[in-house]
Design an enzyme around this catalytic site. Structure first.
Site, PDB file in Angstrom:
ATOM      1  N   GLU A 162      20.903 -67.443  95.788  1.00 54.59           N
ATOM      2  CA  GLU A 162      20.886 -68.637  94.937  1.00 54.59           C
ATOM      3  C   GLU A 162      21.980 -69.663  95.242  1.00 54.59           C
ATOM      4  O   GLU A 162      22.793 -69.988  94.368  1.00 54.59           O
ATOM      5  CB  GLU A 162      20.990 -68.232  93.463  1.00 54.59           C
ATOM      6  CG  GLU A 162      19.837 -67.389  92.991  1.00 54.59           C
ATOM      7  CD  GLU A 162      19.841 -67.135  91.487  1.00 54.59           C
ATOM      8  OE1 GLU A 162      20.798 -67.542  90.809  1.00 54.59           O
ATOM      9  OE2 GLU A 162      18.865 -66.538  90.997  1.00 54.59           O
ATOM     10  N   GLU A 363      14.114 -61.424  91.758  1.00 56.47           N
ATOM     11  CA  GLU A 363      14.726 -61.336  90.433  1.00 56.47           C
ATOM     12  C   GLU A 363      13.751 -61.927  89.429  1.00 56.47           C
ATOM     13  O   GLU A 363      13.140 -62.968  89.684  1.00 56.47           O
ATOM     14  CB  GLU A 363      16.048 -62.124  90.343  1.00 56.47           C
ATOM     15  CG  GLU A 363      17.218 -61.451  90.998  1.00 56.47           C
ATOM     16  CD  GLU A 363      18.534 -62.196  90.810  1.00 56.47           C
ATOM     17  OE1 GLU A 363      18.773 -62.757  89.714  1.00 56.47           O
ATOM     18  OE2 GLU A 363      19.321 -62.206  91.773  1.00 56.47           O
TER      19      GLU A 363
END
Ligand code: BG6
Length: 463
Positions: A162, A363
């Site tokens: 990320e 995720e």
């Protein structure tokens, strides 16, 4: 609609090093920016012990094998391999992950390794972190070391977790705000570092596959006003597509370039960058998804300062571009994050049509304050409902033609949340400790553990 997942669909679960391992100085480990991060709330635990996965990894992997996992996504702590970010290898650190990988393989679980998950070595941060080019060089050396050490056994790799959220939510994740000019120079360095990782993985690992791992969620316009639609176009670009367009197409997209121009940001390129950007590409996309975002065009500054202070993003504000908006059609979890399973299907479809690459979700999950009952149970029906709703949308996306090949939710085991401590739990496995008291760190299977175990066994989403 069918409730059955394809036979070769990969079932997994994910964690990161600093949120689980603890042992923050064990066996020669150096300090990372997560170990030194200034904390605004001292009532919550730091990462020094976490859930002590460093010492419990065998027990944890055994439990994950019992859960039925086919893949286990975890990250390597850069500072265990290079305590100062570069230089001499710490053999104890290298040996540790070798043991972890071997234990996974012994238990029939394929490891998927994230090269770096928010924990840059502090020694590199002291030299300027991702703002300086030398960090790209250190990362390249680090990635090469991992590929050479583990590439015979690990075939699926993820680059940097990320980078989009790390830069957008800098204050919460790194403990300090990065000025805009520096932030987007960091963006460029992170993305170039990723290009080197693509290159080296393909050169060094036979059948090695690698993908970027951004947090992707569609940005909706608050209303059908053209100005709000413009706001969502810009935030979609700045939050999502700028990263993946760089990874998958090797370019800065025009909306992002316009945003940078209007903000007065100029990026410095090294002579090799243009060629590098366009020569190395991922084999798949790994994406993290929790929530969607809604924005409107800001009309007045309202005393709000520019920036984003929470990943949930309702409080984003970039004057002239977009401002977070509470979507009245979505429910929220107890930590104020909106829940939008339908948005997952739309995000998957949009992503697949844009890049035409296989996708794995690395995720997705629900942070909640779980309760351990006296007889050692955790009745997390709310988590089962969340996962079930999102998986149902995954099935719809697959039926609609998206090449989604796996699901590895957050998290395999309870871990310390990025900024909300251990009280915000995500795992299938409960770890008995609280913010201040580490207790015995005993592991307990939650109701969601049994639910996921059955799902993996049958490939069938229960009605
Ligand atoms: C993702 C991160 O952004 O969100 C994880 O990759 C993080 O590291 C997860 O734990 C959930 O966020 P939080 O703030 O609840 O820990």
């Amino acid at each position: 609609m069918s409730k059955t997942f394809p036979k070769d669909f990969l079932w997994g679960a994910s964690i990161s090093a600093h949120q689980t391992e603890g042992g923050y100085l064990a066996d020669g480990k150096g300090l990372s920016v997560q170990d030194t991060r200034p904390r605004d709330n001292h009532e919550i635990t730091d990462f020094t012990v976490a859930v002590d996965h460093y010492h419990h990894y065998k027990e944890d992997i055994r439990l994950l094998a019992e859960l039925g996992l086919q893949v286990f996504r975890f990250s390597v702590a850069w500072t265990r391999i290079f305590p100062q970010g570069r230089g001499e290898i710490n053999q104890a650190g290298l040996a540790h992950y070798k043991d972890v990988i071997n234990e996974c393989l012994r238990q029939g679980i394929e490891p998927i390794i994230t090269l770096n998950h928010f924990d840059l070595p502090q020694a590199l941060e002291d030299e300027g972190g991702w703002s300086v080019r030398t960090t790209v060089e250190a990362f390249t050396e680090y990635a090469k070391t991992l590929f050479e050490a583990y590439g015979d056994r690990v075939k699926k790799w993820l680059t940097i977790n990320e980078p989009n959220i790390m830069l957008l939510v800098d204050q919460k994740i790194l403990g300090h705000s990065i000025p805009l000019q520096e932030k987007y120079q960091q963006f460029h360095h992170l993305m170039i570092a990723e290009k080197y990782a693509f290159k080296l993985c393909h050169e060094l690992i036979e059948n090695g596959k690698i993908g970027p791992v951004p947090n992707i969620s569609l940005v909706y316009p608050a209303t059908s006003k053209p100005a709000d639609n413009q706001a969502s176009l810009y935030f979609n670009s700045v939050r999502n597509w700028a990263y993946l367009d760089f990874s998958c197409f090797g370019r800065y997209n025009t909306v992002f370039k316009d945003y940078l121009n209007q903000q007065g940001v100029t990026i410095s390129f090294a002579p090799e960058d243009e060629e590098l950007m366009q020569a190395h590409f991922p084999d798949f996309i790994a994406m993290n998804f929790y929530t969607t975002v809604t924005v409107e065009k800001p009309v007045k500054k309202d005393g709000m300062s520019d920036g984003i202070s929470d990943q949930q993003s309702e409080d984003i504000m970039e004057w002239g571009f977009y401002k977070g908006y509470t979507n009245p059609f979505l429910q929220k979890n107890e930590f104020n994050w909106t829940i939008d399973p339908d948005g997952l299907k739309t995000t998957l479809q949009t992503l697949y049509d844009r890049y035409h690459l296989p996708i794995i979700i690395t995720e997705n999950g629900l942070g909640a304050r779980d309760e351990l009952t006296e007889d050692g149970q955790i009745h997390d029906t709310y988590r089962i409902n969340y996962l079930q709703q999102h998986l149902s949308q995954c099935l719809e996306a697959i039926e609609a033609g998206v090449d989604l090949f796996g699901y590895s939710p957050w998290s395999a085991i309870d871990l310390v949340s990025v900024h909300e401590g251990i009280s915000k739990r995500y795992g299938f496995i409960y770890v008995d400790r609280d913010e201040k008291d580490e207790k015995q760190l005993a592991r307990y299977k939650k109701d969601s553990f049994y639910w996921y175990q059955k799902l993996i066994e049958t490939h069938q989403l229960p009605s």
